[in-house]
Scaffold this motif. Structure first.
Motif, PDB file in Angstrom:
ATOM      1  N   ALA A   1       0.700  -1.303  -0.070  1.00  0.00           N
ATOM      2  CA  ALA A   1      -0.087   0.018  -0.007  1.00  0.00           C
ATOM      3  C   ALA A   1       0.906   1.227  -0.091  1.00  0.00           C
ATOM      4  O   ALA A   1       0.651   2.366  -0.809  1.00  0.00           O
ATOM      5  N   LEU A   2       1.962   1.092   0.728  1.00  0.00           N
ATOM      6  CA  LEU A   2       2.773   2.487   0.832  1.00  0.00           C
ATOM      7  C   LEU A   2       3.517   2.606  -0.431  1.00  0.00           C
ATOM      8  O   LEU A   2       3.854   3.536  -0.926  1.00  0.00           O
ATOM      9  N   GLU A   3       3.962   1.551  -1.116  1.00  0.00           N
ATOM     10  CA  GLU A   3       4.417   1.730  -2.450  1.00  0.00           C
ATOM     11  C   GLU A   3       3.446   2.379  -3.669  1.00  0.00           C
ATOM     12  O   GLU A   3       3.763   3.167  -4.292  1.00  0.00           O
ATOM     13  N   LEU A   4       2.168   1.835  -3.492  1.00  0.00           N
ATOM     14  CA  LEU A   4       1.259   2.202  -4.218  1.00  0.00           C
ATOM     15  C   LEU A   4       1.083   3.703  -4.059  1.00  0.00           C
ATOM     16  O   LEU A   4       0.765   4.464  -5.019  1.00  0.00           O
ATOM     17  N   ILE A   5       0.836   4.083  -2.871  1.00  0.00           N
ATOM     18  CA  ILE A   5       0.705   5.565  -2.530  1.00  0.00           C
ATOM     19  C   ILE A   5       1.641   6.279  -3.281  1.00  0.00           C
ATOM     20  O   ILE A   5       1.457   7.584  -3.831  1.00  0.00           O
ATOM     21  N   LYS A   6       2.996   6.031  -3.433  1.00  0.00           N
ATOM     22  CA  LYS A   6       4.060   6.903  -3.726  1.00  0.00           C
ATOM     23  C   LYS A   6       3.883   6.588  -5.539  1.00  0.00           C
ATOM     24  O   LYS A   6       4.066   7.838  -6.050  1.00  0.00           O
ATOM     25  N   GLU A   7       3.830   5.515  -5.942  1.00  0.00           N
ATOM     26  CA  GLU A   7       3.516   5.475  -7.254  1.00  0.00           C
ATOM     27  C   GLU A   7       2.443   6.446  -7.987  1.00  0.00           C
ATOM     28  O   GLU A   7       2.321   6.752  -8.867  1.00  0.00           O
ATOM     29  N   LEU A   8       1.375   6.439  -7.143  1.00  0.00           N
ATOM     30  CA  LEU A   8       0.063   7.068  -7.591  1.00  0.00           C
ATOM     31  C   LEU A   8       0.025   8.531  -7.275  1.00  0.00           C
ATOM     32  O   LEU A   8      -0.714   9.376  -7.552  1.00  0.00           O
TER      33      LEU A   8
ATOM     34  N   LEU B   1      -0.075  10.073  -4.343  1.00  0.00           N
ATOM     35  CA  LEU B   1      -1.250  10.204  -3.322  1.00  0.00           C
ATOM     36  C   LEU B   1      -0.804  10.787  -2.154  1.00  0.00           C
ATOM     37  O   LEU B   1      -1.699  10.938  -1.052  1.00  0.00           O
ATOM     38  N   GLU B   2       0.564  10.935  -1.738  1.00  0.00           N
ATOM     39  CA  GLU B   2       1.073  11.450  -0.491  1.00  0.00           C
ATOM     40  C   GLU B   2       0.479  12.558  -0.300  1.00  0.00           C
ATOM     41  O   GLU B   2       0.316  13.684  -0.879  1.00  0.00           O
ATOM     42  N   GLY B   3      -0.198  12.953   1.140  1.00  0.00           N
ATOM     43  CA  GLY B   3      -0.903  14.087   1.300  1.00  0.00           C
ATOM     44  C   GLY B   3      -2.227  14.312   1.222  1.00  0.00           C
ATOM     45  O   GLY B   3      -2.865  15.321   1.355  1.00  0.00           O
ATOM     46  N   THR B   4      -2.938  13.097   0.487  1.00  0.00           N
ATOM     47  CA  THR B   4      -4.272  13.201   0.259  1.00  0.00           C
ATOM     48  C   THR B   4      -5.178  12.482   1.438  1.00  0.00           C
ATOM     49  O   THR B   4      -4.441  11.798   2.272  1.00  0.00           O
ATOM     50  N   VAL B   5      -6.476  12.710   1.700  1.00  0.00           N
ATOM     51  CA  VAL B   5      -7.402  11.988   2.602  1.00  0.00           C
ATOM     52  C   VAL B   5      -7.304  10.603   2.311  1.00  0.00           C
ATOM     53  O   VAL B   5      -7.105   9.905   3.314  1.00  0.00           O
ATOM     54  N   SER B   6      -7.302   9.885   1.024  1.00  0.00           N
ATOM     55  CA  SER B   6      -7.052   8.717   0.800  1.00  0.00           C
ATOM     56  C   SER B   6      -5.952   7.958   1.508  1.00  0.00           C
ATOM     57  O   SER B   6      -5.868   6.866   2.143  1.00  0.00           O
ATOM     58  N   ALA B   7      -4.662   8.630   1.268  1.00  0.00           N
ATOM     59  CA  ALA B   7      -3.476   8.174   1.726  1.00  0.00           C
ATOM     60  C   ALA B   7      -3.574   8.247   3.524  1.00  0.00           C
ATOM     61  O   ALA B   7      -3.070   7.435   4.048  1.00  0.00           O
ATOM     62  N   ALA B   8      -4.181   9.178   3.909  1.00  0.00           N
ATOM     63  CA  ALA B   8      -4.259   9.415   5.569  1.00  0.00           C
ATOM     64  C   ALA B   8      -4.913   8.341   6.172  1.00  0.00           C
ATOM     65  O   ALA B   8      -4.771   7.895   7.083  1.00  0.00           O
ATOM     66  N   THR B   9      -6.018   7.820   5.382  1.00  0.00           N
ATOM     67  CA  THR B   9      -6.958   6.719   5.791  1.00  0.00           C
ATOM     68  C   THR B   9      -6.085   5.599   5.701  1.00  0.00           C
ATOM     69  O   THR B   9      -6.145   4.839   6.716  1.00  0.00           O
ATOM     70  N   LEU B  10      -5.267   5.451   4.642  1.00  0.00           N
ATOM     71  CA  LEU B  10      -4.151   4.139   4.491  1.00  0.00           C
ATOM     72  C   LEU B  10      -3.399   4.160   5.838  1.00  0.00           C
ATOM     73  O   LEU B  10      -3.148   3.116   6.494  1.00  0.00           O
TER      74      LEU B  10
END
Length: 137
Positions: A100-107, A109-118
């Motif tokens: 999940a952390l890899e995908l957050i970086k690839e996409l 998404l850091e700093g988004t609400v979706s990332a915060a939820t994850l």
């Protein structure tokens, strides 16, 4: 001598303007039905059928990976983290958390609400498995 660019349309007017002859290799081949999957998983949870829920999530994880649907895979990883936490499967929860952390970086998404939820979901799993200091990170 003529090149393809001299006579070919640059994009498909019938395909929403997508690049027709040189498609983006990073685009997914398809998308998984995330909302339907979550509904089915919840049905399994309501019946207390943990093996069924796990099998369903693991199937769709592989399907998302085969399709290159990173957004869909991220949603499934989030569900898997919670599932593995509930079923005391620490190694699998860590594997899903790392993916999940890899995908957050690839996409990006850091700093988004979706990332915060994850991040919160991952921290909850870390705390449940006895690593509250890592959860704070």
């Amino acid at each position: 001598m003529l090149n393809g660019e001299d006579y070919k349309e640059p994009s498909c007017v019938l395909c929403g303007g997508k690049e027709f002859y040189n498609p983006d290799k990073n685009q997914p081949k398809g998308r998984i039905p995330v909302m339907r999957i979550i509904e089915k998983v919840n049905d399994f949870f309501n019946k207390n059928d943990m093996p069924g829920a796990g099998s369903l999530l693991e199937y769709w994880e592989k399907e998302a990976q085969e399709l290159g649907d990173k957004n869909g895979e991220l949603s499934i990883q989030s569900e898997l983290i919670g599932f593995y936490r509930k079923n005391d499967k620490k190694e699998l929860a860590e594997k899903s958390s790392n993916r999940a952390l890899e995908l957050i970086k690839e996409l990006n998404l850091e700093g988004t609400v979706s990332a915060a939820t994850l991040y919160l979901n991952i921290a909850t799993a870390l705390k449940a498995f006895g690593s509250p200091e890592k959860a704070v990170e």
